[in-house]
Design an enzyme around this catalytic site. Structure first.
Site, PDB file in Angstrom:
ATOM      1  N   GLY A 193      49.903 -93.192 -46.607  1.00  0.00           N
ATOM      2  CA  GLY A 193      49.683 -92.389 -47.731  1.00  0.00           C
ATOM      3  C   GLY A 193      49.355 -92.956 -49.032  1.00  0.00           C
TER       4      GLY A 193
ATOM      5  N   GLU B 116      50.369 -97.328 -40.943  1.00  0.00           N
ATOM      6  CA  GLU B 116      49.716 -96.161 -40.347  1.00  0.00           C
ATOM      7  C   GLU B 116      48.611 -96.005 -40.784  1.00  0.00           C
ATOM      8  OE1 GLU B 116      53.525 -95.231 -38.071  1.00  0.00           O
ATOM      9  OE2 GLU B 116      53.718 -93.315 -39.451  1.00  0.00           O
ATOM     10  N   PRO B 117      47.972 -96.366 -41.610  1.00  0.00           N
ATOM     11  CA  PRO B 117      47.163 -95.763 -42.412  1.00  0.00           C
ATOM     12  C   PRO B 117      45.832 -95.031 -41.221  1.00  0.00           C
ATOM     13  CG  PRO B 117      46.204 -98.380 -42.695  1.00  0.00           C
ATOM     14  CD  PRO B 117      47.789 -97.608 -41.800  1.00  0.00           C
ATOM     15  N   GLY B 118      45.471 -94.019 -42.137  1.00  0.00           N
ATOM     16  CA  GLY B 118      43.915 -93.153 -41.389  1.00  0.00           C
ATOM     17  C   GLY B 118      42.729 -93.309 -42.697  1.00  0.00           C
TER      18      GLY B 118
ATOM     19  N   ARG C   2      38.391 -79.284 -44.356  1.00  0.00           N
ATOM     20  CA  ARG C   2      39.425 -80.247 -45.568  1.00  0.00           C
ATOM     21  C   ARG C   2      38.757 -79.311 -46.896  1.00  0.00           C
ATOM     22  NH1 ARG C   2      39.619 -83.625 -47.126  1.00  0.00           N
ATOM     23  NH2 ARG C   2      41.664 -84.693 -47.095  1.00  0.00           N
TER      24      ARG C   2
ATOM     25  N   TYR D 229      42.094 -78.027 -47.681  1.00  0.00           N
ATOM     26  CA  TYR D 229      43.076 -78.127 -48.762  1.00  0.00           C
ATOM     27  C   TYR D 229      42.849 -77.766 -49.890  1.00  0.00           C
ATOM     28  CZ  TYR D 229      44.911 -80.242 -44.724  1.00  0.00           C
ATOM     29  OH  TYR D 229      45.321 -80.889 -43.098  1.00  0.00           O
TER      30      TYR D 229
ATOM     31  N   CYS E  20      29.985 -67.065 -40.099  1.00  0.00           N
ATOM     32  CA  CYS E  20      30.492 -65.466 -40.496  1.00  0.00           C
ATOM     33  C   CYS E  20      31.449 -65.160 -40.788  1.00  0.00           C
ATOM     34  CB  CYS E  20      29.840 -64.356 -39.913  1.00  0.00           C
ATOM     35  SG  CYS E  20      28.103 -64.083 -39.567  1.00  0.00           S
TER      36      CYS E  20
ATOM     37  N   TYR F  92      39.426 -86.905 -40.806  1.00  0.00           N
ATOM     38  CA  TYR F  92      40.114 -85.399 -40.543  1.00  0.00           C
ATOM     39  C   TYR F  92      38.713 -84.852 -40.469  1.00  0.00           C
ATOM     40  CZ  TYR F  92      44.310 -87.693 -41.503  1.00  0.00           C
ATOM     41  OH  TYR F  92      45.145 -88.299 -41.049  1.00  0.00           O
TER      42      TYR F  92
HETATM   43  C1  LIG Z   1      48.986 -88.768 -40.458  1.00  0.00           C
HETATM   44  C2  LIG Z   1      50.048 -89.897 -40.153  1.00  0.00           C
HETATM   45  C3  LIG Z   1      49.479 -90.750 -40.604  1.00  0.00           C
HETATM   46  C4  LIG Z   1      48.019 -91.679 -41.186  1.00  0.00           C
HETATM   47  O1  LIG Z   1      48.301 -90.955 -42.599  1.00  0.00           O
HETATM   48  P1  LIG Z   1      46.755 -91.009 -43.367  1.00  0.00           P
HETATM   49  O2  LIG Z   1      47.461 -90.348 -44.726  1.00  0.00           O
HETATM   50  O3  LIG Z   1      45.656 -90.717 -43.533  1.00  0.00           O
HETATM   51  O4  LIG Z   1      46.395 -92.259 -44.124  1.00  0.00           O
HETATM   52  C5  LIG Z   1      50.300 -92.272 -40.391  1.00  0.00           C
HETATM   53  N1  LIG Z   1      51.405 -91.293 -39.723  1.00  0.00           N
HETATM   54  C6  LIG Z   1      51.588 -91.078 -39.661  1.00  0.00           C
HETATM   55  C7  LIG Z   1      52.796 -90.552 -38.595  1.00  0.00           C
HETATM   56  C8  LIG Z   1      50.516 -89.811 -39.361  1.00  0.00           C
HETATM   57  O5  LIG Z   1      51.655 -88.306 -38.789  1.00  0.00           O
END
Ligand SMILES: *Cc1c(COP(=O)(O)O)cnc(C)c1O
Length: 401
Positions: free
Chosen positions: A218, A259-261, A298, A302, A328, A356
């Site tokens: 988050g 668990e950051p992405g 995106r 979004y 198109c 993403y």
């Molecule tokens: C997608 C996801 C994340 C990563 O979220 P970010 O907003 O990219 O940091 C972490 N945990 C779980 C379970 C997810 O599905």
């Protein structure tokens, strides 16, 4: 990366192309580690779905990151990248029992987010420990009030169903090794996040042999001017203190996991495209680039605002442009955006293109997915070739008529 370096990537690999700067990933990773330095055992599981190129996974693993995965294929990519199974957590939603068993057989940590699977899994594999994904029903973000929301969210087991969880655990004799939440919302207000964490601590107190608590992600990063960024330093200070208190009362040193992405990779990425056509209409000036939502969805999906800069003419006079693609379909990247003067052939850079972006790309309009490049130690490295015509046809069984 400088404009010159970015242009050299297009020169070497063509456009459109994704390029990721490893030093930005490293900066973000270290920021997080540093923010939580007061916690004795910290684990960062990078969310593979944000950017799943194996070289990116390897790089993040070399910094010390484990992996958070949501499909058996992501588990396999993480293993392929050399991440030990014990440092991979598998957090699926709505997948079959068979897939969860497959992941368990590979030795990764299992995170279960519904009562039905929890009961089936516990009955059949009482000896394999699992983590439980809780839905705390707290919306972190948007509202400044603490609001109880997402009651309809498909993710996690409701905190109100804790008695059911306990009953299943007691009946099956299964072992719960972790408690997890991931609200999926941006952390704009740290107090809201801490409030959700309290709910998690309360749930954690119900299980006596936990090894870790996973606070999900988050973490918000800025996409455009004026965007709020999660203050990870403040969050780190406050949550670490509270976490350490919880561990003393729990009577055992637990691992704090995230668990950051987006936080780790978003800002590292730039998506570089060429301007095919500059088209003046009665209402606007269109800059049409050699891409579309087949490569970067995106903005359309979004309403995400990716900053766009003209790296071929950075000091040109700013004008208003509507940036669209070449497929198109309506594929507007930006409406009436101020960008330095665009000429046909110029290279535009979409910022925050690490998370993403490539992973959501497709072959719509039978276009190729772009190449991916890692910028590492001042040099470019091709980490995925641009697709070729054969990639479009290779799985097709062609009938004769
Ligand atoms: C997608 C996801 C994340 C990563 O979220 P970010 O907003 O990219 O940091 C972490 N945990 C779980 C379970 C997810 O599905």
């Amino acid at each position: 990366m400088t404009e010159k370096e970015l242009l050299s990537v297009v020169q070497d690999y063509g456009s459109p192309v994704y390029v990721y700067d490893s030093s930005v990933m490293e900066r973000q990773y270290k920021r997080l580690i540093n923010a939580f330095r007061d916690v004795k055992q910290l684990r960062i599981h990078y969310a593979v779905k944000a950017l799943s190129n194996i070289s990116a996974l390897k790089f993040l693993h070399s910094l010390g990151a484990g992996m958070d995965t949501v499909s058996i294929q992501e588990v396999r990519l993480a293993l392929e990248a050399g991440v030990p199974a014990g440092h991979i957590i598998y957090t699926p939603n709505g997948v079959s029992m068979a897939e969860i068993e497959k992941a368990a057989s590979l030795g990764v940590r299992i995170n279960i987010d519904n009562l039905s699977v929890l009961e089936q899994f516990g009955t059949q594999h009482p000896d394999i420990p699992v983590c439980i994904r809780i839905n705390p029903h707290v919306m972190a973000g948007g509202n400044t009030n603490i609001s109880v929301g997402h009651i309809d969210s498909k993710f996690g087991i409701s905190i109100h169903q804790l008695p059911h969880i306990k009953r299943i655990v007691d009946n099956t004799g299964m072992h719960i090794n972790g408690i997890h939440m991931h609200t999926g919302s941006d952390i704009l207000d740290i107090d809201v996040f801490l409030y959700a964490s309290e709910i998690l601590f309360k749930a954690a107190g119900e299980f006596d042999s936990l090894e870790f608590i996973d606070f999900g992600s988050g973490f918000k990063v800025p996409y455009k001017d004026g965007d709020i960024e999660t203050n990870v330093e403040e969050l780190g200070k406050k949550l670490s203190e509270r976490f350490n208190d919880f561990c003393s009362s729990y009577g055992r040193e637990l691992t704090l996991a995230f668990e950051p992405g987006k936080f780790l990779v978003s800002e590292s990425g730039k998506f570089l495209v060429s301007v095919n056509v500059v088209k003046q209409t009665t209402s606007t000036v269109f800059a049409q680039v050699d891409s579309g939502f087949n490569h970067l969805i995106r903005p359309m999906l979004y309403g995400a605002k990716h900053h766009i800069s003209n790296i071929s003419n950075p000091s040109g006079r700013e004008r208003f442009y509507t940036v669209t693609g070449y497929i198109c379909e309506t594929d507007t990247f930006a409406n009436n955006r101020r960008i330095s003067e665009i000429r046909e052939g110029d290279i535009l850079a979409f910022h925050n293109a690490g998370a993403y972006c490539f992973t959501m790309s497709s072959n719509y309009n039978s276009r190729y997915r772009p190449a991916e490049v890692l910028w590492h130690n001042g040099k470019s490295h091709l980490i995925r070739e641009r697709e070729k015509f054969e990639d479009l046809t290779k799985n097709q069984k062609v009938l004769e008529f």
